[in-house]
Enzyme design. Sequence first.
Site, PDB file in Angstrom:
ATOM      1  N   HIS B 324      -2.677   1.382   1.894  1.00 50.91           N
ATOM      2  CA  HIS B 324      -1.779   2.014   0.924  1.00 50.91           C
ATOM      3  C   HIS B 324      -1.041   3.218   1.510  1.00 50.91           C
ATOM      4  O   HIS B 324       0.076   3.514   1.100  1.00 50.91           O
ATOM      5  CB  HIS B 324      -2.559   2.458  -0.319  1.00 50.91           C
ATOM      6  CG  HIS B 324      -2.846   1.318  -1.240  1.00 50.91           C
ATOM      7  ND1 HIS B 324      -3.919   0.479  -1.068  1.00 50.91           N
ATOM      8  CD2 HIS B 324      -2.191   0.865  -2.336  1.00 50.91           C
ATOM      9  CE1 HIS B 324      -3.907  -0.436  -2.013  1.00 50.91           C
ATOM     10  NE2 HIS B 324      -2.874  -0.230  -2.802  1.00 50.91           N
ATOM     11  N   GLY B 325      -1.663   3.908   2.401  1.00 41.93           N
ATOM     12  CA  GLY B 325      -0.987   5.058   2.965  1.00 41.93           C
ATOM     13  C   GLY B 325      -1.814   5.744   4.016  1.00 41.93           C
ATOM     14  O   GLY B 325      -3.042   5.639   4.027  1.00 41.93           O
TER      15      GLY B 325
END
Lengths: 396, 482
Positions: B324-325
């Site tokens: 996701h990041g």
Amino acid sequence: MKLKFEKNQVIKGVCLTLLVLLLMIPMLKEHSPILNRELNASALKGYFEPIERPAFSLKNWWSGAFQNSREEILKRDLGIRSFAFRVNNQLHHAILKEIRTNYIEGKDGYLFGKDYIEDYMGFRYVGDNNMRYQTIQIKYISDKLKELFDVELIVAIAPSKAYVLKEKLPQKYDLNQKVDGNYEIYLAELERLDIKVLDFNKYLTAQVKETGEKEHILMPKLGIHWSEYAATLAADSITNYIGQLKEKDVVRVNQDEIVKTTKSRNQDEDISESMNLLYPLASQKYSYLENFARDTIGKYKPNIVLIGDSFGWTLWSKEIPHKLWGEESLFLYYYYNLWIPNEHDVQKTNKEMLVTYAKKADAIVLLYTPMTMESWGSGFIERFYTMLKKEEGFDE
Amino acid sequence: MVFSSTIFLYYFLPLFLISYWLTPTKYKNGTALIWSLLFYMWGAPQFVFVLLASVAADFFLAKKINVSAQPQRKWYFLISILFNVGLLFYFKYANFFVDNANVLLEKIGMTAVHWTKLALPIGISFFTFQKISYVVDVYQNKHQPLKKISDFALYIMLFPQLIAGPIVRYGEIKEQLEDRSNNDDLDHKLNGLFRFTIGLSKKMLIANQMAELADSIFALPLETLTTGQSWLGALAYSFQIYFDFSGYSDMAIGLGLMMGFRFPENFNAPYISQSITEFWRRWHITLSNWMRDYLYIPLGGNRVGTFRLYSNLCIVFLISGFWHGAAWTFIAWGAFHGFFLVLDRLFLLQILKKIGKPLSVLFTFIITLVGWVIFRADTMPQAVDYIFRMFEATNINWGISVEKGIYPWFIEYRFKFILMAAALFSFFPIFGFMEKWMNTFLQTNKDTQIVIIKAIITLVLLAICMTEVISTGVNPFIYYRF
């Protein structure tokens, strides 16, 4: 069976076409004069940041700058922008009870400026020392102007809706938390120093409490300023007061011709206009004085230098300086923009001109509402105090 | 280009739809590819060559894999995987690793490495996973590679799902890429437009409003944050991310339907889950499925010892969080979910079963809320402090105004209204019949009345969203930055 199937298909086709056409309205509107007329809504009120039309270049496109500004331009130039804006604001107001400006809805649909409420609650207090110092300076200016040029200095306090209609303030405010603000402290100091004050805030609060605005609207439900009617009467009070001080028979406002209408004039619905709704909010029945400056023959028109905030615009728009006051009168909006009755264009404050006018004036009136008292005089007090103190006169 | 932007909705979309529908079947893929390229070139021109080069490389590597024998076959496969993972690491995680390495270096008194920050190619997390699924499927002989590079480019670059999914695995779309004439009818187009509008409404009418509430609370100083405010902020963000991301997925699925594609579903009422295990079967379904098929199962899946099984679960969720990041908060969020999945297997599922549906849904929702705080926070200390506030219970006032003089319980009507609407739409599928009824309504067009009702709903919502899009700034989707 087959017929039913075909009918169903036709309906589906029509629905799909209509929906895709809906998506195309902004594009079609840009290129079709027919649609242009049908969806027109009145122009939006308020200030919108200007956007520069983006120039296409490889560099702009590569960095994304062209795309970003193109999106903004499209939004601005979209044929249905004002219509869409107004519909959207209407939906937000009707369903979500939201006003997308710096205004807020109080009880019974009364609209208020948030900063006026904060000021009423005492949260914009500028400090004791600052206020004491300013009132001492005002006293000095007042005494000196009187002594040197026989000019009166009058402090006029325009009404604040948050004070006048405090029972209509939004439910979310806990009024028990109110403390004394700039207005209360300034007023006490002005009275202590015996400075001439016309307190329309106090007067209108008492009037509204007494009459409930049954006969005439004094602080409009949909506006931020006083009503044109209240402002005209206030102007009459100012003129009359100056007449008494100067012992002159001044022009008075005739109050026998009153038009009652729901069609607002001047600033009476300035908040609701700035809300940019599709269907404007229901108006009140306003009173407007017509032909109010009839008896002028043989009467004296005092020259007044009016320095003030936006409440002065109501007087200006009603042409009070033009009709009740002398030709040497002027209006200094926040002591910055200068308006003279016989001239059309605004001028920047010009010291020489101001000094000439001030010397010839019967009175200088400082007209500020409690909310703008935090920047009271907008520089006039400090400048005149320095000039008078330095040279014991205006001749620097 | 953002789906909720003026340029997309009122220029790109209608022009694309008309040109695509008017194009003869034979050339539809070509038309879709050209428009997809335009879409990407408008939004991220500086990365279009990276995307095109990586598409070309994977197409030829997959061809080589298909025609080669071992051990070359394996080498081509490894090159492709390393190439894709390497690109993702370089663009998405290099900044993170360099930053962390620099912190360590500075701590031990060494000079930090000079590094120019890299920009993230939009959609890289999504299209990398799609390319990997293609190469793996070809390597495992599950599917033959595509014959034409244009079809492969279309699979990867198809604009509805290019930026933020759903992650369409090759096997799910292979046949549609070659022939989707069965889906080229008015029903698909109408259902697609309806679905697209529902997604747009989720984003414009709920997610953006909730974002305003969540942002205002997460911006409050932690020292003054009350317990009530912290729960309200977590709640607002949980609805924001759900309506934002599921809204985007609805729009992508809807656009796909209008083109004759059937993309996999990405959400299935996740907030009515009765456990975190179930939550991951309902939230971002295409990512969960991808992780299961291309990571969890290759790691051994369920057919390993207990310790390995739990380790595998943790690895999968750590990677999922990191996907996701590039931030510790995302890793922690993944670990947090992995932890509850392990607990589910150990004993939690048994307990949740015993306490009944309403309580288990509530419990799972609270766990999810706490997880979203970690996900939303800018730093780990902020996340920890925020969560402490949630359970401190010293000051339960939830009013969000920081202005003086306002009653501490006051929340603006619009936030209350949207919160209630969001809660209603999130939880009403808990009644099974509602879910069934909705699915039937979404997919059936046999009855003329249903067609008309859907068209009216679409018309009204499209018109409302149109006014919203024109009146507000562009708010990109949360998952655009992943």
